[in-house]
Design an enzyme around this catalytic site. Structure first.
Site, short mmCIF file in Angstrom:
data_model
loop_
_atom_site.label_atom_id
_atom_site.label_comp_id
_atom_site.label_asym_id
_atom_site.label_seq_id
_atom_site.Cartn_x
_atom_site.Cartn_y
_atom_site.Cartn_z
N SER A 161 -6.74 47.62 -55.46
CA SER A 161 -7.47 48.69 -54.40
C SER A 161 -6.92 48.53 -52.87
O SER A 161 -7.02 49.13 -52.25
CB SER A 161 -9.02 48.30 -54.37
OG SER A 161 -9.52 48.61 -55.63
N SER A 196 -9.30 51.65 -54.28
CA SER A 196 -10.63 52.10 -53.86
C SER A 196 -10.41 52.17 -52.27
O SER A 196 -11.40 52.84 -51.78
CB SER A 196 -11.69 51.14 -54.27
OG SER A 196 -11.55 49.86 -53.70
N LYS A 214 -13.67 49.08 -44.37
CA LYS A 214 -14.14 49.78 -45.46
C LYS A 214 -15.64 49.73 -45.93
O LYS A 214 -16.26 48.91 -45.69
CB LYS A 214 -13.33 49.03 -46.81
CG LYS A 214 -13.36 49.77 -48.24
CD LYS A 214 -12.35 49.04 -49.12
CE LYS A 214 -12.46 49.46 -50.43
NZ LYS A 214 -11.74 48.64 -51.21
#
Length: 476
Positions: A188, A164, A89
């Site tokens: 997330s 996220s 990520k």
């Protein structure tokens, strides 16, 4: 690119007859160990799949396609997932790759070294192909941007894939990679898992090596992990990560192979602390799982949520503090090119919200620090708490976009993200499992929480539920 599901609700995926096939990460690692396929072949297949679907999904932040990062020979020899292609990520440093945190407010230079967590993640032997997209600083629950194209949900491209860790979720769900990095500061991991039909485990506070940002938080609410399509991939990952480093203050998880035989007490919470309305498909998914657990011999009963009713306001105040800190220190924390005027509407709105209510921050933090003790009472008589992940199915793109007026946007976010933040503040583990379907054919996640340090019970129960109600596949 394969499209299935009908013209009104197309599904985008890349599953096909290549080296990856329909295998999960555990199966691919076994093929590598058996010499039936090489890490290079798996990387090439994954890169081809990403190139096929990413123009539609917009999930890649930076790629290493010309020079994938293969595990060294010694790491590959001991790594349980050696040779499996993956992504990290875009809030975690990888040497030589920019870390832009999903923001248009600066242009990061390539990182000089790996982040603290990157070494633990790659100790599993996986092959790194690039970085996945996320919303600005991970503040939003949808992967949408100030000006750029949103990251789309492969189950239905006009809908949000959550956030996220949205880029990771989109590519795992679409079959481009079987496993990808995610982290969770308010949901997330679990939110995009619920939106994309994946398994998403948020581990206990301290279970993995903390990233650099998490270490500086007044309350560390961030947990590292992965998004996967199978429970066994998540179980294999946490066991492999534990081989690299294990927190001696927590009981070991070890490799969980399947369901346990013991009888559990499960408390059910449907009404959230936000008092948000819960849609019928979400209620039905929780009721279905409650029935499955009861049929398996567990004691299942409704319970009251043990959280201060001020929790939603306190969490927003803390969320706003983090936005204020990020924007006030951006030139030092992120890059000298940081320009606060270029942050998106949610970040700017949260900063303003905090500035208008500065006096409320100390009380909010004080109450949030008591949440762990209050939440622990939920597990005095129950091993698990069952709830929805989200109050309703994933919304269309635009509903939570950062350009929505702030007061409206924050209300929508609080009403939707009604369950996951408590475990972040309490530091307890929780998992999202794809065990429901919305009226529009989108995945609906069901949430299980456990006491601090008890990921094993979550994984054992997840194995049992996956066996009793196999997860729907996007290519079905």
């Amino acid at each position: 690119m394969a499209i299935s599901g009908g013209m009104t609700s197309p599904r985008i995926h890349s599953f096909g007859d290549d080296a990856l096939g329909e295998h999960d990460a555990v199966a691919l690692a076994q093929l590598v160990r058996d010499g039936q396929v090489s890490p290079v072949e798996l990387a090439d297949a994954a890169i081809a799949r990403i190139r096929l679907v990413d123009p539609a999904l917009n999930a890649i932040a930076a790629d290493l396609f010309d020079a994938p990062r293969f595990a060294s020979a010694d790491v590959a020899a001991r790594g349980a997932l050696a040779g499996v292609p993956t992504l990290i990520k875009d809030n975690t440093d990888v040497e030589g790759v920019p870390t832009n945190h999903g923001s248009e407010a600066f242009s990061a230079r390539p990182a000089r070294r790996d982040g603290a967590y990157t070494a633990q993640y790659l100790s599993t032997g996986m092959t790194l192909l690039g970085k996945s997209r996320m919303p600005e600083f991970g503040f939003n629950a949808t992967t949408e941007f100030r000006t750029g194209e949103p990251t789309r949900n492969p189950w239905r491209a006009d809908h949000s894939v959550g956030a996220s860790s949205g880029g990771s979720a989109a590519l795992v769900a679409a079959g481009a990679v079987p496993i990808a990095h995610a982290n969770d500061g308010g949901g997330s991991i679990r939110i995009p898992a619920a939106c994309a039909g994946l398994v998403g485990l948020k581990c206990s506070r301290g279970r993995h090596v903390d990233g650099e940002q998490a270490r500086r938080l007044p309350i560390n609410m961030v947990s590292e992990g992965v998004l996967t399509r199978t429970v066994r991939d998540t179980a294999a990952f946490v066991a492999a990560a534990e081989d690299h480093w294990r927190n001696p203050k927590l009981p070991p998880i070890g490799l969980v192979h399947g369901p346990a035989r013991r009888r559990l007490r499960v408390g059910v919470v449907v009404e959230p602390v936000t008092r948000a309305p819960v849609d019928e498909p979400t209620r039905a998914a929780v009721e279905r799982v409650a029935a499955l657990l009861e049929d398996a011999g567990h004691v299942v009963e409704p319970i009251e949520i043990a959280v201060d009713p001020r929790f939603p306001d306190d969490f927003v105040q803390y969320w706003a503090l983090l936005a204020d800190l990020a924007t006030s220190t951006g030139k030092l924390t992120f890059d000298r090119s940081f320009d606060r005027r270029m942050t998106d509407g949610l970040t700017a709105g949260l900063r303003s919200h905090h500035r208008r209510r500065l006096g409320r921050t100390p009380g909010a933090i004080r109450r949030l620090r008591r949440v762990a003790g209050d939440w622990a009472t939920m597990f005095a008589r129950h091993e698990l708490v069952l709830s929805p992940v989200l109050a309703h199915a994933t919304p269309p793109l635009g509903f939570l976009a950062p350009g929505v007026p702030f007061d409206q946007l924050i209300d929508r976010l609080v009403q939707w993200v009604s369950y996951t933040p408590v475990d972040n503040i309490a530091g307890t583990p929780a998992i999202s499992l794809p065990l429901g379907t919305s009226d529009g054919g989108l995945p609906v996640g069901v949430h299980l929480s456990a006491a601090h340090g008890d990921e094993r019970t979550l994984l054992e129960t997840a194995f049992a539920l996956e066996e009793a109600a196999p997860f729907e596949r996007i290519y079905a």
